[in-house]
Design a protein around this motif. Structure first.
Motif, PDB file in Angstrom:
ATOM      1  N   GLN A  42      77.674  29.294  31.398  1.00  7.56           N
ATOM      2  CA  GLN A  42      77.752  28.262  30.586  1.00  7.56           C
ATOM      3  C   GLN A  42      77.477  27.256  29.096  1.00  7.56           C
ATOM      4  N   GLU A  85      79.525  27.747  36.193  1.00  9.64           N
ATOM      5  CA  GLU A  85      78.596  26.544  35.181  1.00  9.64           C
ATOM      6  C   GLU A  85      77.426  26.813  34.465  1.00  9.64           C
ATOM      7  N   SER A  96      75.647  28.606  25.688  1.00  9.51           N
ATOM      8  CA  SER A  96      75.667  27.678  24.474  1.00  9.51           C
ATOM      9  C   SER A  96      73.628  27.218  24.304  1.00  9.51           C
TER      10      SER A  96
END
Length: 358
Positions: free
Chosen positions: A77, A74, A81
């Motif tokens: 990710q 997590e 971004s």
């Protein structure tokens, strides 16, 4: 020489502007470097997660490692971004190469004008101090007006003064031209500062959002770890231990001698069981050919291994026959070997050698 007020600070406008333009370039470089470092960190996290993702599951991996690996995924990710958003902002920043070069040229023109003015002041002081000699030179009657004569050349004091004034006028013109466009340069610079300011605010907001997201994922990981109990893991290990200890595999097997009908026997011979070499050398050194009792077939060995008192019977026979204390040494040895053989050679045709020590 009297210099004008503010002479020492002349050109400070260009120096200040150039310093700020270069500072914008430093900020751009810092942001780009930060982006690359973040990308390297993300790649490291991806490699770490990939390396341990396929471990065989068990209570410890599911309860302790899995929440950590999930949190790492997590985080990857979220960082990808954020890194993409900040990279896009930096790539859209205006190029400051031209403003930096233009400001640097303007600063050079201002410094040349400043130095030119100082040179004029110094040359004028020299010319002024030489005014009487210059006037005398001017009033002198030259007989050869049209004839080239070194004495007709301008005096050095006036010549250097004239040259410095011309150079100062040229440099002052360049400086005035740069100052003429200074307002537009300032406007462009203000736009760049505002763009950088907006970038840093948006990048900081992106990083703030990243931290918040990571905090949430870490909290989830912590909650999962809090819910873990060591008891199931220890229970599974204990149950496996009990199962192993109760298994027939864990129990010692018995040997059945199928040469004599599958009788359960101890293994005393024929499985590389022999005295240490040092002990064998010690015994053989005490023996001679007269103490060699003979070679006996495997039947005797099998009877001894059955534990039916065979070895005791043979020891009593030896003691009664030779009336001596007997130390029985049972060795597996080839038929062709002599009692003095030190290195035991194994083959498929073994006999028992009984050696007795006086």
């Amino acid at each position: 020489m009297i210099l004008p007020l503010g002479f020492d600070r002349f050109g400070q406008s260009a120096k200040t502007l150039l310093g700020q333009v270069q500072a914008l370039g430093v900020i751009r470089d810092v942001m780009r470097r930060r982006i690359e470092l973040d990308a390297q960190y993300i790649a490291g996290l991806e490699a770490l997660a990939e390396e341990y993702i396929n471990l065989e599951p068990n209570e410890v991996i599911d309860g302790l490692l899995k929440p950590v690996l999930t949190q790492i995924k997590e985080e990857i990710q979220c960082r990808i971004s954020a890194n993409h958003d900040i990279r896009t902002l930096v790539e859209n920043l205006p190029d400051i190469t031209e403003p930096e070069q233009d400001t640097s040229t303007g600063l050079t023109d201002l410094m040349n004008a400043k130095k030119g003015y100082q040179d004029v002041m110094e040359a004028e002081d020299v010319a002024k101090s030489s005014q009487s000699s210059l006037e005398a030179w001017y009033a002198r009657d030259f007989e050869y007006n049209l004839q080239i004569d070194v004495s007709r050349r301008l005096p050095d004091e006036d010549w250097r003064y004239r040259k410095s004034v011309v150079a100062q006028q040229t440099n002052a013109k360049k400086a005035r031209l740069w100052f003429f466009k200074y307002p537009s340069v300032i406007n462009q610079h203000q736009e760049h500062i505002e763009r950088w300011w907006s970038l840093l605010k948006r990048a900081s907001i992106t990083n703030s959002n990243l931290v918040s997201s990571l905090s949430c994922h870490i909290s989830t990981c912590v909650n999962q770890l809090e819910a873990f109990s060591p008891l199931p893991a220890i229970t599974s290990v204990t149950e496996a231990y009990e199962e192993d200890t109760e298994s027939q595999i864990f129990q010692p097997t018995v040997y059945r001698n199928y040469c004599i009908g599958g009788v359960v026997s101890d293994i005393l011979f024929g499985a590389d069981l022999f005295l240490p070499k040092s002990r064998l050398e010690e015994l053989v050194s005490k023996l001679g050919e007269s103490h060699f009792l003979g070679l006996y077939p495997w039947k005797i060995a099998f009877e001894i291994e059955q534990g039916s008192g065979g070895i005791t019977r043979y020891m009593e026979l030896l003691r009664s026959s030779f009336n001596m204390n007997v130390e029985i040494v049972l060795l597996v040895c080839p038929f062709s070997a002599l009692p003095t053989t030190i290195d035991i050679i194994y083959s498929s045709s073994y006999f028992i050698i009984i050696l007795c020590c006086p």
